[in-house]
Write a protein that holds these residues in place. Structure first.
Motif, PDB file in Angstrom:
ATOM      1  N   PRO A 269     -36.864  57.512  40.316  1.00 59.39           N
ATOM      2  CA  PRO A 269     -38.171  58.058  39.943  1.00 59.39           C
ATOM      3  C   PRO A 269     -38.109  58.725  38.577  1.00 59.39           C
ATOM      4  CG  PRO A 269     -37.595  58.672  42.196  1.00 59.39           C
ATOM      5  CD  PRO A 269     -36.362  58.072  41.588  1.00 59.39           C
ATOM      6  N   ALA A 270     -39.221  58.701  37.863  1.00 62.02           N
ATOM      7  CA  ALA A 270     -39.292  59.384  36.571  1.00 62.02           C
ATOM      8  C   ALA A 270     -38.926  60.854  36.753  1.00 62.02           C
ATOM      9  CB  ALA A 270     -40.693  59.259  35.993  1.00 62.02           C
ATOM     10  N   LYS A 271     -38.347  61.436  35.716  1.00 64.81           N
ATOM     11  CA  LYS A 271     -37.944  62.852  35.681  1.00 64.81           C
ATOM     12  C   LYS A 271     -36.712  63.146  36.539  1.00 64.81           C
ATOM     13  CE  LYS A 271     -42.610  64.482  34.585  1.00 64.81           C
ATOM     14  NZ  LYS A 271     -43.724  65.402  34.938  1.00 64.81           N
ATOM     15  N   THR A 272     -36.000  62.112  36.977  1.00 64.02           N
ATOM     16  CA  THR A 272     -34.705  62.342  37.615  1.00 64.02           C
ATOM     17  C   THR A 272     -33.787  62.992  36.580  1.00 64.02           C
ATOM     18  OG1 THR A 272     -34.947  60.474  39.121  1.00 64.02           O
ATOM     19  CG2 THR A 272     -32.699  61.206  38.666  1.00 64.02           C
ATOM     20  N   PRO A 273     -33.029  64.027  36.945  1.00 65.14           N
ATOM     21  CA  PRO A 273     -32.183  64.723  35.958  1.00 65.14           C
ATOM     22  C   PRO A 273     -31.287  63.764  35.179  1.00 65.14           C
ATOM     23  CG  PRO A 273     -32.204  65.918  38.028  1.00 65.14           C
ATOM     24  CD  PRO A 273     -32.940  64.637  38.280  1.00 65.14           C
ATOM     25  N   PRO A 274     -31.230  63.910  33.863  1.00 65.63           N
ATOM     26  CA  PRO A 274     -30.404  63.024  33.037  1.00 65.63           C
ATOM     27  C   PRO A 274     -28.943  62.986  33.470  1.00 65.63           C
ATOM     28  CG  PRO A 274     -31.838  64.371  31.662  1.00 65.63           C
ATOM     29  CD  PRO A 274     -31.972  64.888  33.053  1.00 65.63           C
ATOM     30  N   GLU A 275     -28.429  64.133  33.978  1.00 63.98           N
ATOM     31  CA  GLU A 275     -27.034  64.170  34.420  1.00 63.98           C
ATOM     32  C   GLU A 275     -26.805  63.236  35.605  1.00 63.98           C
ATOM     33  OE1 GLU A 275     -29.001  66.736  34.079  1.00 63.98           O
ATOM     34  OE2 GLU A 275     -28.128  68.150  32.631  1.00 63.98           O
ATOM     35  N   VAL A 276     -27.804  63.131  36.476  1.00 66.75           N
ATOM     36  CA  VAL A 276     -27.711  62.241  37.636  1.00 66.75           C
ATOM     37  C   VAL A 276     -27.765  60.782  37.183  1.00 66.75           C
ATOM     38  CG1 VAL A 276     -28.890  61.474  39.736  1.00 66.75           C
ATOM     39  CG2 VAL A 276     -28.632  63.919  39.276  1.00 66.75           C
ATOM     40  N   VAL A 277     -28.705  60.499  36.288  1.00 63.39           N
ATOM     41  CA  VAL A 277     -28.835  59.138  35.750  1.00 63.39           C
ATOM     42  C   VAL A 277     -27.530  58.718  35.079  1.00 63.39           C
ATOM     43  CG1 VAL A 277     -30.002  57.724  34.019  1.00 63.39           C
ATOM     44  CG2 VAL A 277     -31.338  59.259  35.480  1.00 63.39           C
ATOM     45  N   LYS A 278     -26.971  59.611  34.278  1.00 65.67           N
ATOM     46  CA  LYS A 278     -25.725  59.309  33.559  1.00 65.67           C
ATOM     47  C   LYS A 278     -24.578  59.051  34.522  1.00 65.67           C
ATOM     48  CE  LYS A 278     -22.652  61.160  29.981  1.00 65.67           C
ATOM     49  NZ  LYS A 278     -22.394  62.311  29.055  1.00 65.67           N
ATOM     50  N   LYS A 279     -24.490  59.859  35.566  1.00 64.49           N
ATOM     51  CA  LYS A 279     -23.405  59.699  36.542  1.00 64.49           C
ATOM     52  C   LYS A 279     -23.522  58.365  37.267  1.00 64.49           C
ATOM     53  CE  LYS A 279     -20.927  62.176  40.172  1.00 64.49           C
ATOM     54  NZ  LYS A 279     -20.804  63.461  40.910  1.00 64.49           N
ATOM     55  N   LEU A 280     -24.720  58.023  37.698  1.00 60.34           N
ATOM     56  CA  LEU A 280     -24.932  56.752  38.404  1.00 60.34           C
ATOM     57  C   LEU A 280     -24.640  55.571  37.479  1.00 60.34           C
ATOM     58  CD1 LEU A 280     -28.227  57.624  40.305  1.00 60.34           C
ATOM     59  CD2 LEU A 280     -26.049  57.024  41.381  1.00 60.34           C
ATOM     60  N   ALA A 281     -25.124  55.648  36.256  1.00 55.78           N
ATOM     61  CA  ALA A 281     -24.912  54.557  35.307  1.00 55.78           C
ATOM     62  C   ALA A 281     -23.429  54.354  35.021  1.00 55.78           C
ATOM     63  CB  ALA A 281     -25.673  54.828  34.013  1.00 55.78           C
ATOM     64  N   SER A 282     -22.712  55.444  34.896  1.00 57.18           N
ATOM     65  CA  SER A 282     -21.279  55.368  34.610  1.00 57.18           C
ATOM     66  C   SER A 282     -20.531  54.673  35.739  1.00 57.18           C
ATOM     67  CB  SER A 282     -20.723  56.776  34.385  1.00 57.18           C
ATOM     68  OG  SER A 282     -19.328  56.732  34.175  1.00 57.18           O
ATOM     69  N   GLU A 283     -20.848  55.034  36.968  1.00 53.05           N
ATOM     70  CA  GLU A 283     -20.172  54.417  38.112  1.00 53.05           C
ATOM     71  C   GLU A 283     -20.557  52.946  38.257  1.00 53.05           C
ATOM     72  OE1 GLU A 283     -17.759  55.588  39.602  1.00 53.05           O
ATOM     73  OE2 GLU A 283     -17.867  57.730  39.150  1.00 53.05           O
ATOM     74  N   ILE A 284     -21.831  52.633  38.032  1.00 52.07           N
ATOM     75  CA  ILE A 284     -22.278  51.239  38.139  1.00 52.07           C
ATOM     76  C   ILE A 284     -21.619  50.379  37.059  1.00 52.07           C
ATOM     77  CG2 ILE A 284     -24.275  49.690  37.953  1.00 52.07           C
ATOM     78  CD1 ILE A 284     -25.952  51.938  39.242  1.00 52.07           C
ATOM     79  N   GLU A 285     -21.476  50.933  35.869  1.00 52.57           N
ATOM     80  CA  GLU A 285     -20.802  50.188  34.801  1.00 52.57           C
ATOM     81  C   GLU A 285     -19.369  49.852  35.205  1.00 52.57           C
ATOM     82  OE1 GLU A 285     -19.902  50.393  30.006  1.00 52.57           O
ATOM     83  OE2 GLU A 285     -20.359  52.248  31.082  1.00 52.57           O
ATOM     84  N   ARG A 286     -18.671  50.835  35.742  1.00 45.42           N
ATOM     85  CA  ARG A 286     -17.289  50.603  36.151  1.00 45.42           C
ATOM     86  C   ARG A 286     -17.206  49.530  37.235  1.00 45.42           C
ATOM     87  NH1 ARG A 286     -14.413  51.748  40.211  1.00 45.42           N
ATOM     88  NH2 ARG A 286     -16.054  53.021  41.161  1.00 45.42           N
ATOM     89  N   ILE A 287     -18.136  49.585  38.199  1.00 48.28           N
ATOM     90  CA  ILE A 287     -18.138  48.626  39.314  1.00 48.28           C
ATOM     91  C   ILE A 287     -18.416  47.206  38.824  1.00 48.28           C
ATOM     92  CG2 ILE A 287     -19.414  47.941  41.389  1.00 48.28           C
ATOM     93  CD1 ILE A 287     -19.820  51.010  41.869  1.00 48.28           C
ATOM     94  N   THR A 288     -19.427  47.066  37.962  1.00 47.01           N
ATOM     95  CA  THR A 288     -19.820  45.718  37.526  1.00 47.01           C
ATOM     96  C   THR A 288     -18.773  45.059  36.628  1.00 47.01           C
ATOM     97  OG1 THR A 288     -21.055  46.642  35.648  1.00 47.01           O
ATOM     98  CG2 THR A 288     -22.294  46.205  37.678  1.00 47.01           C
ATOM     99  N   LYS A 289     -17.842  45.842  36.116  1.00 45.47           N
ATOM    100  CA  LYS A 289     -16.802  45.283  35.250  1.00 45.47           C
ATOM    101  C   LYS A 289     -15.510  44.956  35.996  1.00 45.47           C
ATOM    102  CE  LYS A 289     -18.660  47.120  30.950  1.00 45.47           C
ATOM    103  NZ  LYS A 289     -18.468  47.973  29.749  1.00 45.47           N
ATOM    104  N   THR A 290     -15.502  45.170  37.310  1.00 46.29           N
ATOM    105  CA  THR A 290     -14.332  44.803  38.096  1.00 46.29           C
ATOM    106  C   THR A 290     -14.351  43.300  38.361  1.00 46.29           C
ATOM    107  OG1 THR A 290     -15.437  45.179  40.225  1.00 46.29           O
ATOM    108  CG2 THR A 290     -14.291  47.065  39.219  1.00 46.29           C
ATOM    109  N   GLU A 291     -13.173  42.718  38.500  1.00 49.13           N
ATOM    110  CA  GLU A 291     -13.074  41.285  38.775  1.00 49.13           C
ATOM    111  C   GLU A 291     -13.687  40.946  40.119  1.00 49.13           C
ATOM    112  OE1 GLU A 291     -12.160  38.778  36.775  1.00 49.13           O
ATOM    113  OE2 GLU A 291     -12.132  40.361  35.248  1.00 49.13           O
TER     114      GLU A 291
END
Length: 335
Positions: A269-291
């Motif tokens: 949802p809009a206005k989700t804290p940037p720290e939460v967005v950043k944390k989720l994005a970081s973990e998703i990036e790591r996951i999607t780059k696994t073999e």
């Protein structure tokens, strides 16, 4: 009697102003503290489609490793209907705390809002983009009984026989229809639309010879191409398919603007804290780059395709505008 100096204008704040500043500071501190401890309970990942489709598969590919990374359960909840509108409205109205997320199919995020604006949330204003997860290019195919084996032959044939060729789609307003109308506009052709209620019936009539061509994702087409029942002309992604190395991309075939992929992304949802967005994005990036993730995506005829919050925000906006232009020019409606 000596008079006291007058206070400078704006030097003193009213009690109400002080309270407002204090409240704002407390809210900011509280939000930061909540984000630092995020997540403290299970996360619900709302899926805009029924179980079994690529949208659902993308959510389930992500949910388990994301839950492990965050040390919380990620619950996949299917909310199909209204071309993604039910799911998008549910998430848009949810509390912006990172505990309710949306796994959305691109067609629902950037096509549905133009066709049925009253059925969905605003794709830009109502969401905080987090990450794109996977993308799947489309394949341009024609029935093998046509004398067409390349994009040039398709366009030449269509121009010489205006209105004679037709194409199947999974329904009015589908990405299949929008993609083919984009081709019509680019090539100056008049290939007629035949809508179906799903890819299955559309493919059945294509194989039966009732329709001439379609543009859709590769998985349901690959076996038929291998069997010689369909001729594959081009891939609408940026690279060739490993399973069809001899089939050129649309750009290689002379149509660089026919880059159309289905993509599947996570929004909050809009206005989700940037720290939460950043944390989720970081973990998703790591996951999607696994073999492991890459291989599982490839099994579905897709590819891991990470985009972070800023890139996804820009891409969502550009795709919305691009397809809005195609829809309006082709007079595409939802019915």
């Amino acid at each position: 009697m000596t008079s006291l100096p007058k206070p400078r204008a704006g030097a003193l704040l009213s009690a109400g102003a002080m309270l407002a500043i204090t409240a704002a500071a407390w809210t900011a501190t509280s939000t930061t503290a909540q984000a630092a401890g995020y997540p403290e309970r299970p996360i619900t990942l709302i899926v805009s489609a029924a179980p079994g489709g690529t949208t659902d598969i993308a959510a389930r590919l992500l949910a388990q490793p994301l839950g492990q990374a965050l040390q919380q359960t990620v619950v996949v909840e299917n909310r199909p209907g209204a071309s993604g509108g039910i799911a998008s409205q549910m998430v848009a109205r949810a509390k912006a705390d990172g505990y309710t997320l949306l796994l959305q199919y691109s067609g629902y995020q950037v096509i549905t809002p133009t066709l049925t604006p009253n059925l969905t949330a605003d794709p830009i204003k109502d969401f905080a983009p987090i990450a794109n997860v996977i993308s799947a290019p489309q394949l341009v195919v024609v029935r093998s009984t046509l004398p067409i084996h390349t994009m040039k032959e398709l366009v030449d044939y269509a121009r010489q026989n205006p209105g004679k060729l037709n194409y199947a789609s999974s329904g009015n307003g589908s990405l299949q229809q929008v993609s083919t109308e984009l081709l019509n506009q680019m090539a100056g052709t008049q290939i007629t639309h035949i809508p179906y209620k799903g890819t299955g019936p559309a493919l059945a009539d294509l194989l039966g010879g009732s329709v001439d061509m379609t543009i859709t994702t590769p998985p349901p087409l690959l076996g038929q191409v291998s069997a010689g029942k369909l001729n594959a002309l081009a891939v609408t992604g940026k690279t060739r398919l490993p399973s069809l190395p001899n089939v050129p991309t649309a750009a290689e075939a002379g149509y660089p603007q026919l880059i159309v992929s289905s993509w599947f992304a996570v929004y909050a949802p809009a206005k989700t804290p940037p720290e939460v967005v950043k944390k989720l994005a970081s973990e998703i990036e790591r996951i999607t780059k696994t073999e492991e993730f890459k291989n599982k995506a490839a099994e579905q005829g897709a590819e891991a395709d990470f985009m972070g919050p800023e890139q996804l925000a820009a891409y969502t906006k550009s795709e919305l505008e691009r397809f809005k232009g195609v829809i309006q020019s082709a007079h595409i409606t939802a019915n």
